[in-house]
Write a protein that holds these residues in place. Structure first.
Motif, PDB file in Angstrom:
ATOM      1  N   LEU A 230       0.829  -1.209   0.000  1.00  0.00           N
ATOM      2  CA  LEU A 230       0.000   0.000   0.000  1.00  0.00           C
ATOM      3  C   LEU A 230       0.863   1.259   0.000  1.00  0.00           C
ATOM      4  O   LEU A 230       0.601   2.209  -0.750  1.00  0.00           O
ATOM      5  CB  LEU A 230      -0.918  -0.013   1.232  1.00  0.00           C
ATOM      6  CG  LEU A 230      -1.884   1.149   1.353  1.00  0.00           C
ATOM      7  CD1 LEU A 230      -2.833   1.186   0.162  1.00  0.00           C
ATOM      8  CD2 LEU A 230      -2.680   1.049   2.653  1.00  0.00           C
TER       9      LEU A 230
ATOM     10  N   TRP B 183       2.185   1.868  -3.346  1.00  0.00           N
ATOM     11  CA  TRP B 183       1.155   2.424  -4.236  1.00  0.00           C
ATOM     12  C   TRP B 183       1.063   3.938  -4.059  1.00  0.00           C
ATOM     13  O   TRP B 183       1.061   4.691  -5.026  1.00  0.00           O
ATOM     14  CB  TRP B 183      -0.199   1.773  -3.936  1.00  0.00           C
ATOM     15  CG  TRP B 183      -1.302   2.173  -4.881  1.00  0.00           C
ATOM     16  CD1 TRP B 183      -1.272   2.117  -6.241  1.00  0.00           C
ATOM     17  CD2 TRP B 183      -2.590   2.685  -4.527  1.00  0.00           C
ATOM     18  NE1 TRP B 183      -2.478   2.547  -6.756  1.00  0.00           N
ATOM     19  CE2 TRP B 183      -3.294   2.897  -5.727  1.00  0.00           C
ATOM     20  CE3 TRP B 183      -3.221   2.966  -3.304  1.00  0.00           C
ATOM     21  CZ2 TRP B 183      -4.605   3.393  -5.749  1.00  0.00           C
ATOM     22  CZ3 TRP B 183      -4.528   3.442  -3.326  1.00  0.00           C
ATOM     23  CH2 TRP B 183      -5.205   3.658  -4.545  1.00  0.00           C
ATOM     24  N   PHE B 184       1.020   4.369  -2.802  1.00  0.00           N
ATOM     25  CA  PHE B 184       0.892   5.800  -2.541  1.00  0.00           C
ATOM     26  C   PHE B 184       2.149   6.554  -2.945  1.00  0.00           C
ATOM     27  O   PHE B 184       2.080   7.729  -3.323  1.00  0.00           O
ATOM     28  CB  PHE B 184       0.587   6.042  -1.059  1.00  0.00           C
ATOM     29  CG  PHE B 184      -0.861   5.848  -0.716  1.00  0.00           C
ATOM     30  CD1 PHE B 184      -1.861   6.552  -1.391  1.00  0.00           C
ATOM     31  CD2 PHE B 184      -1.246   4.967   0.291  1.00  0.00           C
ATOM     32  CE1 PHE B 184      -3.197   6.372  -1.075  1.00  0.00           C
ATOM     33  CE2 PHE B 184      -2.590   4.792   0.608  1.00  0.00           C
ATOM     34  CZ  PHE B 184      -3.563   5.488  -0.075  1.00  0.00           C
ATOM     35  N   ALA B 185       3.286   5.894  -2.879  1.00  0.00           N
ATOM     36  CA  ALA B 185       4.539   6.583  -3.177  1.00  0.00           C
ATOM     37  C   ALA B 185       4.827   6.644  -4.667  1.00  0.00           C
ATOM     38  O   ALA B 185       5.649   7.439  -5.110  1.00  0.00           O
ATOM     39  CB  ALA B 185       5.690   5.889  -2.451  1.00  0.00           C
ATOM     40  N   THR B 186       4.140   5.802  -5.447  1.00  0.00           N
ATOM     41  CA  THR B 186       4.433   5.726  -6.876  1.00  0.00           C
ATOM     42  C   THR B 186       3.404   6.488  -7.688  1.00  0.00           C
ATOM     43  O   THR B 186       2.205   6.219  -7.569  1.00  0.00           O
ATOM     44  CB  THR B 186       4.437   4.253  -7.343  1.00  0.00           C
ATOM     45  OG1 THR B 186       5.248   3.479  -6.462  1.00  0.00           O
ATOM     46  CG2 THR B 186       4.950   4.147  -8.765  1.00  0.00           C
TER      47      THR B 186
END
Lengths: 189, 189
Positions: free
Chosen positions: A76, A79-82
Motif C-alpha cells: 500500500l 502504491w501511494f509513493a508511486t
DNA sequence: AGTGCCATGTAAGGAGTTACATGATTCG
DNA sequence: CGAATCATGTAACTCCTTACATGGCACT
C-alpha cells in the motif's frame, strides 16, 4: 489495479468485511464508480492468496472480517509513493473514436464531435449541480476531478472542430465525391 | 469496447488481415496505446461469431483477410452516432487514490500530490516535444487529447493541494507554521 | 407472511495482457 | 546460414461485470 489497492487502503483503517468495504469505497468516491459486491469477494480472495490480507474467523452474524498484513502495508505504501504513469492508463475510447472517424468513409466527423459535446456538457452540468449539495472532502475532490476532465474534454472537442474545418471542406457532400472514391485503397501497412 | 469498434472502423476502409489491423490501429493513434496482436485475433474471432465481420479464405502468403458485414456497418454507425457516456468510463485510479489517501492513516497526502505532479509534468513535456515532429491529423488530435488531459490533471492537483492546506493542519505538528505556509505558490499551466 | 436490506459467495463471460508455438519470407 | 520481421494462432491469467443462489434479520 485500483480496486485491489483501494481495498487495501480501506483495510488500513481497521478490520472490515466485504459488504462494509463496498459501502466504504462508494462513500469515499460518492458512488461515482459503483463497486460490484461480487468483485469485492473475489478481490479479497486474491489479496489473501497474495498474502496482503488475512481473512479472520467468521463473526456471529455471518460476517467475515479481513485485516491487512505487514506485506499488505508495504504494498500500500508503495502504491501511494508511486505516481500513476500515463502509459499504463486505459485507452481513451473517445480519442480513438474521433481519430478513426477521420479516416472512415461515410462518417460525418463534425456531427460526431457535436453529439459528444452535447452529452459532455449535460454531464458537466449535472456535476456542477451536485457540487452545491453535500461535501465530504474526498468525494468533493473526486467530483472536481470529473469536472476538470469534462471541461478539458469540451476544450478538446472545440479544438478538434477548429482543426476539422481547415481539413474537411464542409459538412455538405462534395460534388467530386465520385472521384474521391478512388482513394479507397489501404495505404502502407 | 474500443478495440472491437476500432477494428470494425478499420475494416470499413477495406479488407484487412490481423497483422495489418494492428499496424493501422497503431498508425492512427501514434502507438500511444500499443495493441497486442493476440487480442486482434481473439477479437476478430468474437466479431465473426457475432456476425459483424466475415473471415475470408486464406490468401497465398498465409494471410487471412476479414471484411465487414452489413450488420457490422450498422453496429459501427451506431457507435459513431452514440456519444460516450461518462458513466461507463473506467475508474479514475488517480482520483480514487487521492480520495483514499485523505482518510488513510499514515499517508502524507501532500507528498502524494507532489510526486504525481512531477510525473505528470514530465509526461506533459514529452507530449509537447512530440508535437513539433510529424503530423497526421488523427494522431495529432490524439496527442492533443493527451495534452489537454494532462493539463487538466495538473490543474486538479493544484486545486487539491489548495484544498488540503485548509483542512490538513500541516505536515509538521506546529500550527503557526501552517498558516505561514498557506500561500504555497503554484502558477497554473 | 412478505418485502427488503444485509451478507456471502459462485458461475459465466468479455476484455486485455503476457507468453509461447509455429511457420514464411526477407535481408545481410 | 542466421537473424529479423511478417503472420497466425493458443494458453493462462487478471480484472471486471452481470447474473444467480442462498441465508439471516428486521420491519410492517
Amino acid at each position: 489495479m485500483s480496486i485491489r489497492h483501494g481495498l487495501l487502503a480501506l483495510l488500513e483503517r481497521g478490520q472490515m468485511y466485504g459488504y462494509q468495504l463496498r459501502s466504504a469505497f462508494e462513500a469515499e468516491t460518492g458512488a461515482t464508480w459503483p463497486l460490484n459486491i461480487g468483485q469485492v469477494y473475489t478481490t479479497l480472495t486474491r489479496l489473501e492468496r497474495d498474502g496482503l490480507v488475512r481473512g479472520l474467523p467468521e463473526h456471529d452474524g455471518g460476517q467475515r472480517p479481513y485485516e491487512i498484513t505487514a506485506e499488505g502495508r508495504t504494498e500500500l505504501a508503495l502504491w501511494f509513493a508511486t505516481p500513476i504513469a500515463h502509459a499504463d492508463r486505459p485507452r481513451d475510447e473517445l480519442a480513438i473514436k474521433l481519430a478513426l472517424a477521420l479516416t472512415t468513409p461515410g462518417v460525418d466527423v463534425q456531427s460526431v464531435v457535436q453529439t459528444q459535446r452535447s452529452a459532455t456538457m449535460r454531464t458537466l452540468q449535472q456535476y456542477t449541480r451536485l457540487k452545491k449539495d453535500d461535501g465530504e472532502l474526498p468525494w468533493r475532490l473526486v467530483l472536481d476531478s470529473l469536472i476538470f476532465q469534462a471541461e478539458a474534454e469540451l476544450r478538446w472537442l472545440d479544438h478538434c472542430e477548429a482543426s476539422l474545418v481547415r481539413f474537411v471542406p464542409s459538412t455538405s457532400p462534395v460534388p467530386t465525391a465520385a472521384s474521391a472514391e478512388e482513394e479507397n485503397v489501404h495505404e502502407r501497412a
